[in-house]
Design an enzyme around this catalytic site. Structure first.
Site, PDB file in Angstrom:
ATOM      1  N   ASP A 131       0.802  -1.218   0.000  1.00  0.00           N
ATOM      2  CA  ASP A 131       0.000   0.000   0.000  1.00  0.00           C
ATOM      3  C   ASP A 131       0.840   1.277   0.000  1.00  0.00           C
ATOM      4  O   ASP A 131       0.292   2.373  -0.049  1.00  0.00           O
ATOM      5  CB  ASP A 131      -0.960   0.009   1.198  1.00  0.00           C
ATOM      6  CG  ASP A 131      -2.355  -0.433   0.791  1.00  0.00           C
ATOM      7  OD1 ASP A 131      -2.613  -0.507  -0.424  1.00  0.00           O
ATOM      8  OD2 ASP A 131      -3.184  -0.705   1.672  1.00  0.00           O
ATOM      9  N   LYS A 158      -8.574   1.023   3.322  1.00  0.00           N
ATOM     10  CA  LYS A 158      -7.534   0.405   4.140  1.00  0.00           C
ATOM     11  C   LYS A 158      -7.232  -1.039   3.759  1.00  0.00           C
ATOM     12  O   LYS A 158      -7.149  -1.377   2.596  1.00  0.00           O
ATOM     13  CB  LYS A 158      -7.940   0.516   5.607  1.00  0.00           C
ATOM     14  CG  LYS A 158      -8.153   1.968   6.014  1.00  0.00           C
ATOM     15  CD  LYS A 158      -8.928   2.134   7.298  1.00  0.00           C
ATOM     16  CE  LYS A 158     -10.407   2.221   7.066  1.00  0.00           C
ATOM     17  NZ  LYS A 158     -11.166   2.819   8.139  1.00  0.00           N
ATOM     18  N   ASP A 174      -0.997 -10.870   7.627  1.00  0.00           N
ATOM     19  CA  ASP A 174      -0.424  -9.550   7.844  1.00  0.00           C
ATOM     20  C   ASP A 174       1.070  -9.704   7.647  1.00  0.00           C
ATOM     21  O   ASP A 174       1.623 -10.766   7.943  1.00  0.00           O
ATOM     22  CB  ASP A 174      -0.683  -9.073   9.274  1.00  0.00           C
ATOM     23  CG  ASP A 174      -2.151  -8.778   9.506  1.00  0.00           C
ATOM     24  OD1 ASP A 174      -2.909  -8.815   8.522  1.00  0.00           O
ATOM     25  OD2 ASP A 174      -2.520  -8.530  10.663  1.00  0.00           O
ATOM     26  N   ASP A 216     -12.211  -7.534   9.746  1.00  0.00           N
ATOM     27  CA  ASP A 216     -12.208  -8.979   9.966  1.00  0.00           C
ATOM     28  C   ASP A 216     -13.519  -9.509  10.554  1.00  0.00           C
ATOM     29  O   ASP A 216     -14.169 -10.364   9.955  1.00  0.00           O
ATOM     30  CB  ASP A 216     -10.990  -9.410  10.801  1.00  0.00           C
ATOM     31  CG  ASP A 216     -10.697  -8.493  11.972  1.00  0.00           C
ATOM     32  OD1 ASP A 216     -11.495  -7.579  12.224  1.00  0.00           O
ATOM     33  OD2 ASP A 216      -9.671  -8.701  12.639  1.00  0.00           O
TER      34      ASP A 216
HETATM   35  O1  UPG Z   1      -4.217   0.747   4.650  1.00  0.00           O
HETATM   36  C1  UPG Z   1      -3.800  -0.307   5.100  1.00  0.00           C
HETATM   37  C2  UPG Z   1      -3.726  -0.562   6.493  1.00  0.00           C
HETATM   38  C3  UPG Z   1      -3.233  -1.771   6.924  1.00  0.00           C
HETATM   39  N1  UPG Z   1      -2.819  -2.717   6.037  1.00  0.00           N
HETATM   40  C4  UPG Z   1      -2.292  -4.013   6.531  1.00  0.00           C
HETATM   41  O2  UPG Z   1      -3.119  -4.548   7.539  1.00  0.00           O
HETATM   42  C5  UPG Z   1      -2.364  -5.445   8.333  1.00  0.00           C
HETATM   43  C6  UPG Z   1      -2.710  -5.306   9.796  1.00  0.00           C
HETATM   44  O3  UPG Z   1      -2.240  -4.127  10.306  1.00  0.00           O
HETATM   45  P1  UPG Z   1      -1.550  -4.002  11.735  1.00  0.00           P
HETATM   46  O4  UPG Z   1      -1.245  -2.581  11.920  1.00  0.00           O
HETATM   47  O5  UPG Z   1      -0.456  -5.001  11.893  1.00  0.00           O
HETATM   48  O6  UPG Z   1      -2.737  -4.319  12.665  1.00  0.00           O
HETATM   49  P2  UPG Z   1      -2.847  -5.274  13.930  1.00  0.00           P
HETATM   50  O7  UPG Z   1      -3.463  -4.466  15.001  1.00  0.00           O
HETATM   51  O8  UPG Z   1      -1.624  -5.998  14.276  1.00  0.00           O
HETATM   52  O9  UPG Z   1      -3.881  -6.257  13.277  1.00  0.00           O
HETATM   53  C7  UPG Z   1      -4.926  -6.952  13.860  1.00  0.00           C
HETATM   54  O10 UPG Z   1      -6.164  -6.253  13.728  1.00  0.00           O
HETATM   55  C8  UPG Z   1      -6.597  -5.974  12.388  1.00  0.00           C
HETATM   56  C9  UPG Z   1      -7.973  -5.378  12.440  1.00  0.00           C
HETATM   57  O11 UPG Z   1      -7.958  -4.174  13.072  1.00  0.00           O
HETATM   58  C10 UPG Z   1      -6.644  -7.234  11.564  1.00  0.00           C
HETATM   59  O12 UPG Z   1      -6.956  -6.918  10.253  1.00  0.00           O
HETATM   60  C11 UPG Z   1      -5.302  -7.906  11.638  1.00  0.00           C
HETATM   61  O13 UPG Z   1      -5.279  -9.058  10.876  1.00  0.00           O
HETATM   62  C12 UPG Z   1      -4.994  -8.243  13.078  1.00  0.00           C
HETATM   63  O14 UPG Z   1      -3.755  -8.923  13.168  1.00  0.00           O
HETATM   64  C13 UPG Z   1      -0.910  -5.181   8.021  1.00  0.00           C
HETATM   65  O15 UPG Z   1      -0.432  -6.239   7.234  1.00  0.00           O
HETATM   66  C14 UPG Z   1      -0.969  -3.901   7.207  1.00  0.00           C
HETATM   67  O16 UPG Z   1       0.057  -3.827   6.283  1.00  0.00           O
HETATM   68  C15 UPG Z   1      -2.889  -2.465   4.693  1.00  0.00           C
HETATM   69  O17 UPG Z   1      -2.510  -3.301   3.873  1.00  0.00           O
HETATM   70  N2  UPG Z   1      -3.377  -1.272   4.245  1.00  0.00           N
HETATM   71 MN    MN Z   2      -0.054  -6.709  13.353  1.00  0.00          MN
END
Ligand code: UPG
Ligand code: MN
Length: 847
Positions: free
Chosen positions: A191, A366, A391, A552
């Site tokens: 992204d 997102k 992720d 999710d």
């Molecule tokens: O505009 C965006 C924003 C996020 N992501 C991806 O989304 C994933 C999750 O982001 P992260 O910041 O690591 O969030 P976490 O809080 O660790 O994620 C938890 O919470 C999210 C929901 O809020 C779920 O989607 C995730 O799978 C879950 O692991 C990552 O691979 C990001 O690269 C994108 O591809 N594009």
């Molecule tokens: Mn994460």
């Protein structure tokens, strides 16, 4: 930590060294579980497998000796809570009537939300994949396989916040996974649209030509090199021990070199771009970022311009590794470095770089938007029947995991109606005492197994395998109509994509993708353009759901609502592993996003009370719980602040008779914990896990949850959603201390209420001590009892807020004993001040 669940008896005696179950065949499923599928297995055996397909997983339920008392206690507590309400209403006597009313409302809410949480846990079920049966059925003697195709999606949003090294480790673990190479494709969604990600992926593909055969030859686990090379003395389970030492050190050396390459990409791009810019651009032209082949990078540029920046650039699709049947289009296969891979399969799965187009005039939605772009682009190429997404901060920890998911999808019982298979999330960067409850075991091993006994676990964002057509919004077989409309209104205007959907529905696709032509790539770039899914069904009934901070839960809800089921897959060696934020502020930001998303879901058309027409009753209750739980925090906050009462000169009682009230409270609170104790037994988690969960709920309830509620109120008034703030994976710069981030305190406004609660409780305990000294002689027994009971409550809150107190201490918290000294000192100071003020006032008054 080994997963609570494990491979069951069916895996016993398995020759495959990769399956940890071979070591521990008995009781791995946990001693509180018994087989629940004996009849099914017998029937399947007698009929030779109803439709020719074997049973591919085993089912266990909690033993009666644990389950019956557990259920009985839930029932008894329900009655106790009802009696408590009746008693309170009958005794509507209080010194502050408005507070009494509020606390009755609070108690009713606690009772209700407890019921929402507890009811769906009535019938936990554990399901364990039978890898041997899968192998027997789908792997052919000639080494080929008839397993269905899988498209693996990885999402990354930023090369700085989400270090490239982790992302590439994730990709390597996928490429090296034990799944037929010709049926597996990996798609990385970037992204940020940064050239550095693409070039890193190309480097990764080169290193993979070494890493993947090495993993295969020596049965390496885990297949993410960073985690593998961290292991002290990995157990050797491969079949060429004589080569291992040499291979290991060569690959290690190559890996270190690979990391150096990754580090140097950024400066190489800058240098190259400077050179090209001075050569090829005219005065006044924007400074482009140039690819190695001398063309301008279509994504975001280092010197950003209006249409080449993060958030505004064209869609990009680049096939880094083609399908194994057509050979790879990497210029040179990396030299094999004196490694002998003569009898090892050296082929690699497909690997594709995608950066969806972005334009400020369209919402990108997102992560959900990124996943949907991957869904469309992959449909044009590999169009696999199954999808699994990760992720970028997670990796495959057990190379058998993709196969494990297949055990559920292909099973003759409910396989065809299974839309997704969710795995628990595990983390390997968490501090040993798990101060902020990052492991979340109570949820992953308790709540999710409970749902597995209903319609299935909810989708948790990463480590989840989907059936492609379920993501497309197609009904499960028992509800499906023959004439499904596949039109542009619903799926977007790409004809090849629409064709791919029809093929997917009719199971007509081939496992070999079309050759990569310019037209194909152009079409793939078209389906990932910024506007392609606007005014279509994408994000509503099709794909991952939009307009919410937590795509999710709501995506899982939409799928369950169509009548699909889901399965929970636990493996003895954890399937996947990731990174969790161990910094309190970062962790709370994550919690705000989750709880805020939950509330958003409540106020949307996907409200569990009205949406999801085919959701089972108890599953619905569980979704309702997931959407309203943050509200509980408002009452908790109120109660946590009530020790302020101690500061009031007179005695005030929220409920009279007070002693009876407190005893009632103690009993129903104690019962929660007895039920919790039985729960952690069947879930196979420890007291520490349980305890951390309780503590973190208290911390969240005085910070993140109320913040989310506030967000929601603002959102309802202004229609502004919660910002997806990517969880920072950067740790505090301290190479000596792996957990340095734990001690890095960053103050944010939402921490204020927690601090106030902490101070109020310290103050209250101090004042209580002071009062005791001053009034001891004058107090009646009843007053003394009341004071003691009140204090008990304060101390309880203090114990729950203990991790927060440590957080405030920053680096000092490396020695938590300091807190045990500091707190009594604080109590004593307040106490002395109280006594001093009292004496002063007395002498002043007597004058
Ligand atoms: O505009 C965006 C924003 C996020 N992501 C991806 O989304 C994933 C999750 O982001 P992260 O910041 O690591 O969030 P976490 O809080 O660790 O994620 C938890 O919470 C999210 C929901 O809020 C779920 O989607 C995730 O799978 C879950 O692991 C990552 O691979 C990001 O690269 C994108 O591809 N594009
Ligand atoms: Mn994460």
């Amino acid at each position: 930590m080994a997963s609570a669940a494990g491979a069951g008896g069916a895996n016993a005696g398995l020759a495959d060294p990769l399956l940890a179950s071979a070591k521990k065949p008995v009781g791995a499923k946990g001693k509180h579980w018994v087989a629940a599928d004996k009849d099914q297995r017998r029937a399947a055996k007698e009929s030779g497998g109803e439709d020719g397909r074997p049973l591919l997983f085993r089912t266990y339920k909690v033993k009666g000796t644990l389950l019956h008392p557990y259920r009985a206690l839930i029932f008894i507590r329900l009655i106790a809570v009802l009696l408590f309400f009746v008693w309170r209403i009958k005794h509507n006597k209080s010194d502050i009537m408005w507070f009494w009313t509020l606390s009755v409302v609070g108690d009713v809410w606690f009772g209700f939300s407890w019921l929402l949480n507890q009811l769906p846990k009535f019938n936990p079920v554990k399901t364990i994949p039978d890898m041997v049966a899968l192998k027997r059925q789908y792997d052919l003697p000639d080494g080929t396989s008839t397993l269905p195709g899988i498209d693996v999606f990885v999402t990354t949003a930023d090369p700085i916040d989400e270090p490239i090294l982790y992302t590439m480790n994730c990709v390597l673990s996928i490429l090296a996974s034990d799944y037929p190479v010709d049926r597996c494709a990996c798609y990385l969604s970037d992204d940020s649209g940064a050239l550095i990600q693409y070039e890193a992926l190309v480097e990764t593909a080169k290193f993979a030509t070494l890493w993947v055969p090495f993993c295969r030859k020596h049965c390496i686990e885990p297949r993410a090199p960073e985690s593998y090379f961290e292991l002290e003395a990995p157990l050797y389970t491969g079949s060429a021990p004589e080569d291992f030492k040499n291979d290991h050190s060569s690959v290690h050396r190559e890996y270190d070199e690979f990391k150096e390459h990754l580090d140097s990409i950024s400066s190489a791009i800058s240098k190259r771009s400077d050179a090209y810019n001075s050569m090829k651009t005219e005065e006044g032209d924007a400074k482009a970022t140039w690819m190695a082949n001398g063309t301008q990078w279509p994504g975001s540029w280092i010197d950003t311009t209006e249409i080449h920046r993060k958030g505004h650039h064209a869609g990009i699709v680049k096939v880094v590794l083609g399908h194994s049947i057509r050979g790879h289009n990497l210029g040179s296969q990396a030299s094999t470095n004196n490694l002998n891979f003569a009898s090892t399969d050296v082929r690699l799965p497909m690997l594709v770089y995608i950066s969806r187009g972005k334009n400020p005039s369209y919402d990108h939605n997102k992560k959900a938007g990124a996943l949907n772009a991957q869904l469309r682009a992959s449909a044009l190429l590999s169009n696999a029947q199954f999808i699994i997404n990760f992720d970028c901060d997670h990796y495959i920890n057990n190379s058998q995991a993709l196969r494990a998911a297949m055990c559920f999808m292909l099973d003759q019982r409910q396989g065809d109606s299974t839309a997704f298979v969710q795995f628990p999330q595990r983390f390997d960067n968490v501090d040993p005492s798990d101060r902020y409850g990052n492991h979340n075991r109570v949820f992953f091993d308790g709540t999710m197994l409970a749902l597995n006994g209903l319609q299935g676990p909810s989708y948790l964002g990463t480590g989840c395998m989907f059936r492609r057509i379920a993501l497309y919004g197609i009904d499960p077989p028992e509800w499906r109509h023959d004439n499904i409309v596949v039109d542009d209104k619903r799926f977007g205007s790409s004809i090849p994509f629409l064709e791919s959907v029809s093929k997917a529905i009719n199971q007509e696709r081939s496992t070999i993708p079309p050759p990569i032509s310019e037209t194909l790539v152009a079409e793939m770039e078209r389906v990932v353009s910024a506007s392609h899914d606007k005014a279509t069904g994408w994000g509503k009934g099709v794909g991952y759901i939009y307009d919410i901070a937590t795509e999710d839960i709501v995506t899982g809800f939409r799928i369950h609502g169509q009548g699909w089921r889901s399965m929970y897959c636990t493996m003895e060696r954890d399937a996947f592993c990731g990174i969790a934020p161990i910094n309190l502020t970062e962790r709370l930001h994550q919690i705000v996003r989750w709880s805020g998303g939950s509330l958003e879901m409540f106020f949307s058309l996907n409200n569990p009370l009205i949406g999801g027409r085919r959701i089972q009753a108890l599953q619905r209750v569980s979704y309702l719980n997931m959407t309203v739980y943050p509200v509980t925090s408002l009452f908790i906050l109120l109660y946590a602040l009530s020790p302020v009462m101690w500061l009031i000169p007179d005695e005030v009682y929220i409920q009279r008779p007070f002693t009876k009230y407190v005893v009632f409270l103690l009993v129903i609170i104690l019962m929660i914990h007895v039920i919790g104790w039985l729960e952690i037994k069947w879930a196979g988690v420890t007291w520490l896990d349980y305890w951390r969960n309780e503590q973190f709920f208290m911390i969240g309830s005085t910070s993140a949850y109320p913040a989310a509620v506030l967000h929601m109120v603002v959102n309802l008034l202004t229609k502004k959603g919660i910002h997806f703030r990517v969880t920072s994976k950067q740790t505090a710069a301290d190479t000596n201390d792996k957990f340095a981030d734990l001690y890095d305190m960053r103050w944010v406004p939402m921490l204020i209420p927690t601090t106030v609660v902490l101070i109020a409780n310290v103050g209250a305990i101090g004042v209580a001590m002071g009062k005791t000294i001053v009034y001891m002689g004058a107090w009646t027994i009843a007053q003394k009892t009341h004071a003691a009971l009140g204090l008990l409550f304060n101390v309880w809150i203090m114990v729950l807020l203990y991790p927060f107190a440590l957080a405030i201490m920053g680096r000092w918290a490396k020695r938590p004993v300091i807190l045990l000294v500091l707190l009594p000192v604080a109590f004593t100071i307040v106490c002395l001040v109280y006594v001093a003020v009292h004496i002063l006032l007395l002498s002043y008054l007597t004058f």
